[in-house]
Motif scaffolding. Structure first.
Motif: not given
Lengths: 278, 381, 329
Positions: C23, C285-286, C289-290, C292, C294, C297-298, C300-301, C304
């Protein structure tokens, strides 16, 4: 003459296509008296195991097809029985022990449970089932049986597993015990122990034993009579001593010669010469 | 069946015989081949330009002038693959000549594509007068807006139109290219990485194996779709087909790697490998000549299922607005359009959904048939 | 047993290290951040961010520090639950994720449980009736379900049963009706259930398909074992032979399948939540992403990945617990 315990008459069992089927058992007849010990001898593929399984229709149909004959157990034809009647025959009247004790016992149940299942099913009158299980395990020579009830099959050695199978079979006091290659998967020393156990049981109870084997060495001193099977047919039958000493059929002779004897020098193992038979 | 003819059968023949006996698998393969042919011929099946046009005494072929590079590639490379397959026996006999010919052909096509530019002619030949014209069966281009907005399926627009009056049938035919090529290329990338890493781990074992296995484990912890979404949006702001192929390929190789590793571990301890080592064959030779051919069956099976999942991922991406975007036609993109007009425009969801379903199902049937053929003991049906 | 679990936990460490490293590399290698590392404003690197957001990213991910130091700092913060602040509302990422987690867990969880409950009987029936019409029908239907993309199914279900020009049986969007806050408990619960039906169905059917395929194979395998013959030879009813002796064995490998299904379900939840506008982690998340966002996003990644890793762990431990053949030590 009293009615035989088991009377197999012209039994035929086929596999595969209806046209040109594989005739696993091809019109065989034999009978057993109560208390008698009969050995069915033949190499793998001779139809002896198929015959053993057919005695309680354990051989699923399909794929097997019972095409001819009858199997009379105490006068009733097994091939005509309904499913419910078959179930009260299995385990209660005719019990089995199989070749691979390791895979024949269910790995996820304790041995105590697996014996209990049989007793609760066929002997509802038994009050203290646990005592009965302990007794059964004791009979087959398992030491300290009460402490082993909670063991899983994989915790036991092969010989012990086979003793459990025998205990399970005996727990319902069947009239006929079918031992299908009971020692083939075991070490030689364990083989002897298991055969000695079966001999003891034979002596102490009035149970008939049908021994299925490819090894003539086990037959001597154990079976009263012998049936020799070859390619789905019975080629020879008679009292054990007579067949062993004076075999009539070339296949029987060949099978007997395959058993290595102590104190006899042999340059190479005997191999059956099929060209010489039939 | 008599046993004599069976014993003379080669591995490939046996595979094909088993595969051929499986009706689902065979029909799946037929549909996949049909889809590739449709994708290759899409510009001739759905186009606002005429195939042949005769006007003012001039004969012209307007479609050919408007072909995009990717359309040329599909048009020329799909038949090339067919030819190579058809002449495969001669190919094996003279590999050098054939490989040169194929490379030469590809080079010629690519040079031609680099030098020419498609003529972007916004007009259409439907209304343009001509003394003779032969229009494609669906006389609309995928990116062409017509005045019929939100037309349900009619004879004029077989699968209806969208909010700007674009013909859905035309978009679907052209969209097949996106799905099929992304599925194919992405999975080829995944297979290459998977075979390389899995092969190294399985053959050399020791620390290399430990390292690669850990890497696989780490990769497997990231939910695939999430990982791909992050990777795509981190690195790319405009849509680019090759980029999407690469990202899908780079994230979906672990299954193949595990498989190849397992096969290599098993095969490299078998007698024939030991025999090859004993006569002094080098590692490369053992891997390429002995291990890989024996592992090829399972790899092919995994690859086929992989194409199906790559197509599913691609359409999910376009659906979410992260993959190929308008005006490039793709099935997922039509579906994402459907989302906005969900009250009534069922055709926007139904047809592309059905196309994706049929494609994925065909690939899965082929994969299942192959698996049963590779290992008849596992036969499921 | 405790020994095994401890050892298994220790084995998590290298994988956890791998997850965070990967990541971290993604963060540093993205063109935008790479431009920030090189110094300057980070313009031309791709993502549009305000100067304030750039400064925040540089500070949080340590883009101005040497890679090793930056990694150490970042992992240290993540271990303490500090995943940075969202661009959108400046709230801590961890809080934002946590408040959305229950919904995602409830829909993926119900989908998982539902698919197990339906898939195992299907697989068992198919295995018992192997090769017969019932088996072929189940196998074919399951195969078709397996190949339907969930978003297409979701769209068509909404279109035909939830409003629009066709049937209007179920609500189309959201987790509750607009007037939900005025409802008493039971109507509110009923309203919630109605809203959950379509998302859960869409998430369930694909898992159902793959689990029932596993169940069928596993059951066929169990039915071919010698102990099934022993059970029949004892005179047990066929029902007991199948449901007790064979099924008990067939279930063991199936227990671990949930860990394989979980990553697929998480991916599915992103799509399904965004279609049904459910305020869960997938939708967060969606949205991130839409726009940005960051840090979100990171966050959640990584989360998960860690959840998936833990589910592998749980599957392994469950396996040891259910299968008496595997010893604990």
């Amino acid at each position: 003459m009293t009615m035989p315990l088991l009377q197999v008459e012209n039994l035929g069992i086929h596999f595969g296509p209806t046209v040109d089927p594989v005739k696993a058992v091809d019109g065989i007849s034999f009978s057993m008296q109560a208390g008698e010990t009969l050995a069915v001898v033949g190499e793998s593929g001779s139809g002896k195991s198929v015959t053993a399984l057919a005695l309680t229709r354990l051989l699923a149909s399909p794929p097997a097809r019972y095409v001819s004959g009858s199997i009379a157990f105490e006068g009733r034809d097994v091939l005509q029985l309904r499913e419910g009647e078959l179930r009260s025959l299995r385990g209660k009247q005719i019990a089995y022990i199989f070749q691979e004790p390791g895979s024949s016992l269910n790995p996820v149940f304790t041995i105590g449970y697996q014996i209990r299942e049989a007793i609760e099913l066929h002997r509802p009158e038994v009050r203290d089932v646990t005592a009965e299980i302990v007794h059964a395990l004791d009979t087959v020579g398992i030491r300290n049986p009460a402490s082993r009830l909670g063991d899983y099959p994989h915790q036991l050695s092969g010989g012990m597993q086979q003793r459990v199978m025998i205990a399970m079979a005996l727990a319902c006091q069947p009239k006929l015990l079918v031992a299908d290659e009971p020692t083939t998967a075991l070490d030689v020393t364990i083989q002897k122990q298991i055969m000695d156990l079966l001999k003891d049981l034979k002596r102490t109870s009035n149970m008939s034993i049908l021994l299925i084997t490819h090894n003539f060495g086990l037959v001597a001193g154990f079976a009263d009579r012998v049936v020799v099977m070859f390619r789905g047919k019975i080629v020879e039958t008679g009292p054990t001593a007579q067949v062993l000493q004076n075999p009539q059929h070339p296949y029987t002779k060949a099978l007997i010669e395959c058993v290595p004897k102590l104190g006899q020098k042999q340059h190479r193992l005997k191999v059956i010469d099929y060209a010489g038979i039939q | 069946m008599n046993s004599i003819s069976l014993s003379q059968e080669t591995y490939t023949q046996r595979l094909w015989r088993h595969f051929h006996a499986d009706k689902f698998a065979l029909n799946g393969l037929r549909i996949v081949i049909l889809l590739f042919i449709v994708a290759a011929l899409a510009p001739f099946l759905a186009n606002s330009h005429a195939l042949i046009r005769v006007a003012d005494g001039h004969v012209s072929f307007p479609i050919f002038l408007s072909l995009e590079p990717i359309e040329w590639r599909f048009l020329l490379y799909v038949p090339l693959a067919g030819l190579v397959y058809f002449f495969r026996h001669r190919f094996i006999a003279h590999p050098g000549i054939f490989i040169l010919a194929v490379i030469g052909f590809i080079a010629a096509v690519e040079i031609f594509l680099a030098l020419t530019h498609p003529i972007n002619d916004p007009t259409n030949d439907r209304d343009r007068p001509a003394s003779f014209k032969l229009l494609p069966p669906i006389p609309y281009s995928p990116i062409e807006s017509t005045p019929d907005q939100f037309s349900p399926p009619t004879w004029k627009h077989l699968c209806g139109t969208d909010s700007t009056g674009r013909d859905i049938a035309a978009r679907m035919l052209h969209g097949a290219r996106t799905s099929l090529s992304i599925g194919f290329v992405a999975q080829s990338i995944a297979l290459t990485i998977g075979i390389a890493l899995g092969g190294l781990a399985g053959y050399y074992r020791s620390w290399l194996d430990i390292g690669i296995c850990r890497f696989i484990e780490v990769m497997d912890c990231f939910p695939p779709l999430l990982f791909i979404l992050v990777a795509i949006s981190l690195f790319e702001s405009q849509n680019n087909m090759f980029y999407i192929m690469a990202v899908i390929g780079l994230t979906s190789w672990t299954g193949v790697a595990r498989l190849v590793r397992g096969e290599f571990l098993r095969l490299s301890s078998l007698p024939f490998t030991l025999a090859a080592k004993a006569i002094g064959a080098n590692d490369f030779r053992i891997i390429v000549r002995h291990l890989l051919p024996n592992a090829l069956g399972p790899i092919l099976v995994a690859g086929t299922f992989g194409v199906a999942s790559a197509i599913l991922i691609e359409s999910s991406l376009s659906f979410l607005g992260f993959g190929m975007q308008a005006p490039t036609p793709s099935w997922g993109d039509i579906l994402s359009d459907a989302r906005r007009y969900i009250d009534f425009a069922w055709w926007l969801a139904f047809f592309p959904g059905l196309a994706i379903l049929i494609t994925i199902m065909s690939y899965n049937f082929v994969g299942e048939g192959l698996r049963d053929a590779v290992d008849p003991r596992l036969k499921m049906k | 047993m405790t020994h095994y679990i401890i050892r298994r936990f220790l084995l998590l460490v290298p994988t956890l290290f791998g997850i965070t490293l990967l990541t971290f590399l993604l963060i540093r290698l993205s063109p935008t951040n790479a431009a920030l590392i090189k110094g300057g404003g980070g313009e031309g690197g791709g993502k549009a961010m305000t100067a304030e957001q750039r400064e925040q990213i540089v500070k949080f991910y340590g883009l101005d520090k040497p890679p090793l130091v930056a990694y150490g700092n970042w992992v240290g913060k993540a271990m303490r639950g500090d995943l940075g602040n969202s661009f959108a509302d400046h709230r801590p990422v961890a809080d934002k994720i946590l408040e959305r987690l229950p919904l995602t867990i409830s829909i993926t969880g119900s989908a998982l449980i539902l698919s197990y409950f339906l898939a195992i009987p299907l697989g068992v029936i198919a295995a018992i009736k192997r090769g017969q019409v019932v088996d072929r029908t189940i196998s074919f239907v399951v195969f078709v379900l397996y190949s339907i993309p969930s978003f297409a199914a979701a769209l068509l279900l909404i279109l035909f049963v939830a409003g629009g020009d066709y049937l209007n049986l179920l609500p189309m969007y959201g987790i509750n009706s607009i007037n939900a806050s005025e409802m008493s408990l039971f109507p509110w619960l009923w309203d919630r259930i109605l809203h959950m039906i379509l998302p859960v169905v869409c998430l369930t059917y694909a898992s159902l398909a793959s689990i029932s395929r596993y169940a069928r194979v596993s059951m066929l395998e169990a039915l071919s074992q010698d102990f099934v013959r022993t059970a029949r030879a004892k005179g047990l009813r066929e029902r007991v032979v199948i449901l007790r002796h064979a099924l008990r064995n067939a279930l063991i490998p199936l227990i671990t399948i949930f860990a394989l299904e979980l990553p697929v379900l998480i991916g599915g939840a992103i799509i399904i939540e965004s279609i049904f506008t459910l305020p869960g982690m997938g939708q967060l998340m969606f949205q991130s992403l839409d726009s940005w966002d960051e840090p979100v996003i990171m966050g959640i990644t990584v989360l998960a990945a860690v959840v998936t890793l833990l589910s592998y762990l749980v599957a392994d431990i469950l396996y040891v617990i259910v299968d008496p053949r595997i010893s604990y030590e």
